[in-house]
Motif scaffolding. Structure first.
Motif, PDB file in Angstrom:
ATOM      1  N   ALA A   1     -12.046 -22.888   5.515  1.00 53.78           N
ATOM      2  CA  ALA A   1     -12.092 -22.313   4.176  1.00 53.78           C
ATOM      3  C   ALA A   1     -12.960 -21.062   4.131  1.00 53.78           C
ATOM      4  CB  ALA A   1     -12.610 -23.353   3.183  1.00 53.78           C
ATOM      5  N   ARG A   2     -14.100 -21.069   4.831  1.00 55.89           N
ATOM      6  CA  ARG A   2     -15.010 -19.917   4.788  1.00 55.89           C
ATOM      7  C   ARG A   2     -14.632 -18.841   5.800  1.00 55.89           C
ATOM      8  NH1 ARG A   2     -16.903 -15.992   4.661  1.00 55.89           N
ATOM      9  NH2 ARG A   2     -18.917 -15.202   3.893  1.00 55.89           N
ATOM     10  N   SER A   3     -13.793 -19.181   6.767  1.00 55.74           N
ATOM     11  CA  SER A   3     -13.416 -18.221   7.804  1.00 55.74           C
ATOM     12  C   SER A   3     -11.919 -18.330   8.077  1.00 55.74           C
ATOM     13  CB  SER A   3     -14.215 -18.500   9.088  1.00 55.74           C
ATOM     14  OG  SER A   3     -13.943 -17.524  10.071  1.00 55.74           O
ATOM     15  N   PRO A   4     -11.097 -17.879   7.123  1.00 54.17           N
ATOM     16  CA  PRO A   4      -9.648 -18.056   7.260  1.00 54.17           C
ATOM     17  C   PRO A   4      -9.085 -17.337   8.488  1.00 54.17           C
ATOM     18  CG  PRO A   4     -10.247 -17.395   5.020  1.00 54.17           C
ATOM     19  CD  PRO A   4     -11.451 -17.206   5.866  1.00 54.17           C
ATOM     20  N   ALA A   5      -8.167 -17.995   9.151  1.00 49.62           N
ATOM     21  CA  ALA A   5      -7.492 -17.411  10.312  1.00 49.62           C
ATOM     22  C   ALA A   5      -6.134 -16.881   9.893  1.00 49.62           C
ATOM     23  CB  ALA A   5      -7.337 -18.471  11.405  1.00 49.62           C
ATOM     24  N   TYR A   6      -5.606 -15.980  10.713  1.00 54.37           N
ATOM     25  CA  TYR A   6      -4.294 -15.398  10.432  1.00 54.37           C
ATOM     26  C   TYR A   6      -3.215 -16.281  11.043  1.00 54.37           C
ATOM     27  CZ  TYR A   6      -7.033 -11.284   9.226  1.00 54.37           C
ATOM     28  OH  TYR A   6      -7.939 -10.432   8.659  1.00 54.37           O
ATOM     29  N   PHE A   7      -2.614 -17.100  10.210  1.00 53.99           N
ATOM     30  CA  PHE A   7      -1.511 -17.939  10.665  1.00 53.99           C
ATOM     31  C   PHE A   7      -0.270 -17.076  10.914  1.00 53.99           C
ATOM     32  CE2 PHE A   7       2.314 -20.373   9.499  1.00 53.99           C
ATOM     33  CZ  PHE A   7       2.228 -21.421  10.401  1.00 53.99           C
ATOM     34  N   TYR A   8      -0.089 -16.048  10.072  1.00 51.94           N
ATOM     35  CA  TYR A   8       1.061 -15.158  10.210  1.00 51.94           C
ATOM     36  C   TYR A   8       0.644 -13.765   9.733  1.00 51.94           C
ATOM     37  CZ  TYR A   8       5.886 -13.496  10.151  1.00 51.94           C
ATOM     38  OH  TYR A   8       7.034 -12.794  10.419  1.00 51.94           O
ATOM     39  N   ASN A   9       1.120 -12.731  10.428  1.00 51.15           N
ATOM     40  CA  ASN A   9       0.731 -11.361  10.102  1.00 51.15           C
ATOM     41  C   ASN A   9       1.878 -10.419  10.467  1.00 51.15           C
ATOM     42  OD1 ASN A   9      -0.543  -8.890   9.749  1.00 51.15           O
ATOM     43  ND2 ASN A   9      -2.416  -9.495  10.807  1.00 51.15           N
ATOM     44  N   GLU A  10       2.454  -9.750   9.457  1.00 51.51           N
ATOM     45  CA  GLU A  10       3.559  -8.820   9.722  1.00 51.51           C
ATOM     46  C   GLU A  10       3.420  -7.591   8.835  1.00 51.51           C
ATOM     47  OE1 GLU A  10       8.423  -8.616   9.278  1.00 51.51           O
ATOM     48  OE2 GLU A  10       7.497 -10.527   9.828  1.00 51.51           O
ATOM     49  N   LYS A  11       3.703  -6.422   9.424  1.00 48.11           N
ATOM     50  CA  LYS A  11       3.515  -5.162   8.714  1.00 48.11           C
ATOM     51  C   LYS A  11       4.748  -4.285   8.869  1.00 48.11           C
ATOM     52  CE  LYS A  11       1.164  -2.156  10.924  1.00 48.11           C
ATOM     53  NZ  LYS A  11       0.046  -1.491  11.632  1.00 48.11           N
ATOM     54  N   VAL A  12       5.094  -3.583   7.773  1.00 49.28           N
ATOM     55  CA  VAL A  12       6.163  -2.584   7.790  1.00 49.28           C
ATOM     56  C   VAL A  12       5.574  -1.272   7.286  1.00 49.28           C
ATOM     57  CG1 VAL A  12       8.384  -1.879   6.809  1.00 49.28           C
ATOM     58  CG2 VAL A  12       7.997  -4.276   7.427  1.00 49.28           C
ATOM     59  N   MET A  13       5.727  -0.201   8.068  1.00 42.84           N
ATOM     60  CA  MET A  13       5.218   1.114   7.659  1.00 42.84           C
ATOM     61  C   MET A  13       6.252   1.765   6.744  1.00 42.84           C
ATOM     62  SD  MET A  13       2.317   1.108   9.176  1.00 42.84           S
ATOM     63  CE  MET A  13       1.763   2.785   9.015  1.00 42.84           C
TER      64      MET A  13
ATOM     65  N   GLY B   1       0.805  -1.206   0.000  1.00 46.08           N
ATOM     66  CA  GLY B   1       0.000   0.000   0.000  1.00 46.08           C
ATOM     67  C   GLY B   1       0.842   1.261   0.000  1.00 46.08           C
ATOM     68  N   SER B   2       0.187   2.397   0.036  1.00 44.34           N
ATOM     69  CA  SER B   2       0.881   3.681   0.032  1.00 44.34           C
ATOM     70  C   SER B   2       1.601   3.935   1.339  1.00 44.34           C
ATOM     71  CB  SER B   2      -0.120   4.813  -0.225  1.00 44.34           C
ATOM     72  OG  SER B   2      -0.740   4.661  -1.480  1.00 44.34           O
ATOM     73  N   ASN B   3       1.087   3.376   2.423  1.00 44.58           N
ATOM     74  CA  ASN B   3       1.678   3.609   3.731  1.00 44.58           C
ATOM     75  C   ASN B   3       2.374   2.369   4.276  1.00 44.58           C
ATOM     76  OD1 ASN B   3       2.310   5.187   5.944  1.00 44.58           O
ATOM     77  ND2 ASN B   3       0.411   4.760   7.020  1.00 44.58           N
ATOM     78  N   SER B   4       1.722   1.209   4.162  1.00 48.11           N
ATOM     79  CA  SER B   4       2.271   0.000   4.758  1.00 48.11           C
ATOM     80  C   SER B   4       2.458  -1.101   3.720  1.00 48.11           C
ATOM     81  CB  SER B   4       1.354  -0.496   5.885  1.00 48.11           C
ATOM     82  OG  SER B   4       0.110  -0.900   5.361  1.00 48.11           O
ATOM     83  N   VAL B   5       3.337  -2.043   4.066  1.00 50.20           N
ATOM     84  CA  VAL B   5       3.509  -3.280   3.304  1.00 50.20           C
ATOM     85  C   VAL B   5       3.264  -4.408   4.294  1.00 50.20           C
ATOM     86  CG1 VAL B   5       5.080  -4.698   1.939  1.00 50.20           C
ATOM     87  CG2 VAL B   5       5.205  -2.210   1.766  1.00 50.20           C
ATOM     88  N   ARG B   6       2.233  -5.199   4.045  1.00 49.18           N
ATOM     89  CA  ARG B   6       1.827  -6.207   5.024  1.00 49.18           C
ATOM     90  C   ARG B   6       1.754  -7.579   4.370  1.00 49.18           C
ATOM     91  NH1 ARG B   6      -1.334  -6.195   9.886  1.00 49.18           N
ATOM     92  NH2 ARG B   6      -1.836  -3.994   9.618  1.00 49.18           N
ATOM     93  N   MET B   7       2.268  -8.566   5.103  1.00 49.97           N
ATOM     94  CA  MET B   7       2.151  -9.958   4.682  1.00 49.97           C
ATOM     95  C   MET B   7       1.217 -10.683   5.651  1.00 49.97           C
ATOM     96  SD  MET B   7       5.111 -12.895   4.487  1.00 49.97           S
ATOM     97  CE  MET B   7       4.722 -14.627   4.364  1.00 49.97           C
ATOM     98  N   VAL B   8       0.238 -11.374   5.090  1.00 50.26           N
ATOM     99  CA  VAL B   8      -0.678 -12.195   5.880  1.00 50.26           C
ATOM    100  C   VAL B   8      -0.679 -13.598   5.301  1.00 50.26           C
ATOM    101  CG1 VAL B   8      -3.064 -12.579   6.563  1.00 50.26           C
ATOM    102  CG2 VAL B   8      -2.141 -10.271   6.574  1.00 50.26           C
ATOM    103  N   VAL B   9      -0.582 -14.588   6.166  1.00 52.15           N
ATOM    104  CA  VAL B   9      -0.712 -15.978   5.750  1.00 52.15           C
ATOM    105  C   VAL B   9      -2.001 -16.510   6.360  1.00 52.15           C
ATOM    106  CG1 VAL B   9       0.283 -18.285   5.785  1.00 52.15           C
ATOM    107  CG2 VAL B   9       1.778 -16.279   5.613  1.00 52.15           C
ATOM    108  N   PHE B  10      -2.916 -16.949   5.499  1.00 52.83           N
ATOM    109  CA  PHE B  10      -4.202 -17.469   5.935  1.00 52.83           C
ATOM    110  C   PHE B  10      -4.146 -18.982   6.063  1.00 52.83           C
ATOM    111  CE2 PHE B  10      -5.247 -13.556   3.592  1.00 52.83           C
ATOM    112  CZ  PHE B  10      -6.020 -12.897   4.530  1.00 52.83           C
ATOM    113  N   ASP B  11      -4.884 -19.488   7.036  1.00 53.75           N
ATOM    114  CA  ASP B  11      -4.984 -20.924   7.265  1.00 53.75           C
ATOM    115  C   ASP B  11      -6.324 -21.181   7.930  1.00 53.75           C
ATOM    116  OD1 ASP B  11      -4.349 -23.590   7.481  1.00 53.75           O
ATOM    117  OD2 ASP B  11      -2.428 -23.286   8.472  1.00 53.75           O
ATOM    118  N   GLY B  12      -6.662 -22.432   8.136  1.00 46.43           N
ATOM    119  CA  GLY B  12      -7.856 -22.761   8.896  1.00 46.43           C
ATOM    120  C   GLY B  12      -9.065 -23.040   8.044  1.00 46.43           C
TER     121      GLY B  12
END
Length: 511
Positions: free
Chosen positions: A43-55, A30-41
């Motif tokens: 299928a209809r309600s994915p959970a955040y297995f991994y979540n990291e953000k850099v501003m 994005g314009s402000n942040s760069v974020r990585m999310v890994v979804f798991d769990g």
């Protein structure tokens, strides 16, 4: 999208009947942040297995220079190199990377795109404003299936609006109202207000608001919502499905303007980079509320990243309830006896005659979750299950619903809630809701006594609300199971229902 599987490059939901999602990694540049999310769990309600953000601040100064911020490019590239290695280590392939306003508008955006692929091997997909609005709106629908109104997604250099309803995305528009862009507006706050009003007038004509509910997506909105919680002394600091009145939003905007930003930042734990954009985002939100006149403003933690998953979901999968699917996944992976929750629900259903569909889905979710914290120490199971449910990444669940579900599970393990450290959260429920949560919890506490198989093989329940009689019919097998502890739990259930307990013999289990 030019191809139904792009930018993932592969189908995520090949089998619509599948319950689980294979691990999927998404990066939002994005314009402000760069974020990585890994979804798991689920299928209809994915959970955040991994979540990291850099501003990273890629779009800072873009409106003035027409180019990506030099320091932002360095920080974003460093983040993407790290994310590529993390994905490799997690065996996620391919990692999906999507860029929005800053990269699509900068004259050196294509060069940055090529540099990313050359240095990291990641293919950077650049989406236009219309697509960004659509994907963000789909993200809201993933976590909020019944959502109807207007999605408003604010980034650093743009703000997208989209109408949603009946599970579909309708009219949408991208506007240049991101805080980075507003920083470059010549003049004072009055000049900015006139610009914001002019832009939103066009957006209003396109979207055609009609006192809709507005769903806020984006980091700047979330900080404002968190500050609204702080101002109000709101007890549950979960942002997803947090709801505000227009008047409360305007009061919070004024409160932010009167207070020191550094002090406010410390109170809510926001980053310096995010907090410096809040005053400008507040100006936009104030005009939005006054112009669109919504009946309610709600916060969504789901946006573009979740919208990319929703993009690939077949309609059959979209129709599932995200709360129930998440509860099923939790039971399958964490319960001692996976599958018992469905049997427990069937056993207890006679107690909930006349309960509406929304109430019954909470009963069903509670039964699925009733034994998922068994690994916790017995002295703390009640607290652990309450904390897990009220703060978990669960879609399709408002704040009173979270507390109701948490309290029911607390009573699954504990008869009395007096003196609980969670007492401030109980204020989100009225007395009737508190009593119903207690009844459900004590019903599960009793039903768990027949967890060795199907409770229907041991007993059946019948509830006469007019006579206020709770009947337990026991089979011969049930009579052996209905020992001292089970008797005490049945008595506690009857007491919570203000009912007279009756125990009768049954020749065979009721089907």
């Amino acid at each position: 999208m030019t191809d139904e599987f792009e930018p993932f490059g592969r189908p995520l939901f090949e089998d619509p009947s599948a319950r689980a999602l294979s691990r999927v990694g998404v990066v939002d540049v994005g314009s402000n942040s760069v974020r990585m999310v890994v979804f798991d769990g689920a299928a209809r309600s994915p959970a955040y297995f991994y979540n990291e953000k850099v501003m990273a601040g890629l779009g800072k100064g873009l409106a003035e220079t027409g180019r990506l911020n030099p320091q932002g490019r360095i920080r974003a590239m460093a983040a993407l190199k790290r994310f590529a290695l993390l994905a490799e280590g997690m065996k996620i392939s391919p990692l999906t990377v999507v860029a929005t306003a800053a990269v699509r508008e900068a004259e050196d955006g294509p060069a940055f795109q090529a540099e990313v692929e050359a240095q990291t091997g990641l293919k950077l997909w650049i989406i236009d404003g219309d697509e960004e609005a659509r994907l963000s709106a789909q993200g809201v629908l993933l976590g909020w299936p019944g959502a109807a109104g207007i999605v408003c997604d604010i980034g650093g250099n743009s703000m997208e609006l989209a109408r949603i309803g009946n599970g579909q995305v309708g009219k949408r528009i991208s506007t240049p109202l991101g805080p980075f862009r507003l920083q470059q507006v010549q003049g004072d706050a009055a000049d900015r207000a006139r610009l914001i009003e002019r832009v939103l007038r066009k957006a209003r004509d396109t979207i055609e608001p009609a006192h809709d509910r507005i769903y806020l997506v984006g980091g700047s909105w979330r900080v404002i919502a968190r500050l609204d919680m702080e101002r109000r002394g709101y007890p549950l600091t979960v942002l997803h499905e947090y709801r505000m009145t227009p008047q409360a939003v305007l009061e919070t905007i004024d409160w932010i303007a009167r207070n020191d930003l550094a002090t406010l930042r410390a109170r809510v734990g926001a980053s310096t980079e995010r907090m410096e954009l809040v005053p400008l985002a507040s100006e936009v939100l104030g005009v939005l509320v006054r112009s669109f006149k919504p009946r309610e403003i709600d916060v969504s933690s789901y946006g573009i990243r979740e919208g990319l998953l929703y993009e690939q979901m077949p309609e059959r999968l979209r129709q599932r309830d995200p709360l129930i699917e998440a509860a099923r996944m939790a039971e399958a992976t964490q319960a001692r006896i996976p599958g018992f929750g469905k049997k427990l629900f069937a056993f207890l259903s006679p107690l909930f005659k006349g309960v509406d569909d929304e109430g019954m889905r909470l009963v069903r979710a509670a039964c699925l979750l009733h034994d998922t914290t068994w690994r916790a120490h017995p002295d703390y199971r009640a607290e652990v299950c309450f904390d897990n449910v009220t703060r978990a990444n669960l879609g399709g669940l408002d704040h009173p619903g979270r507390v109701f579900l948490g309290l029911a599970l607390l009573h699954r393990y504990k008869n009395n809630r007096a003196g609980s450290r969670f007492a401030p959260l109980f204020s989100l429920l009225n007395e009737d809701q508190l009593r119903k949560a207690e009844v459900l919890g004590k019903a599960m506490r009793f039903g768990a006594m027949f967890a060795l198989g199907d409770p229907a093989e041991a007993a059946s329940l019948a509830w006469n609300p007019r006579k206020r009689v709770l009947e337990l019919a026991l089979t011969p097998k049930g009579e052996a199971l209905f020992a001292e502890v089970a008797q005490a739990r049945f008595a506690a259930l009857a007491q919570s229902m203000r009912a007279t307990p009756q125990i009768v013999a049954a020749k065979a289990a009721r089907k």
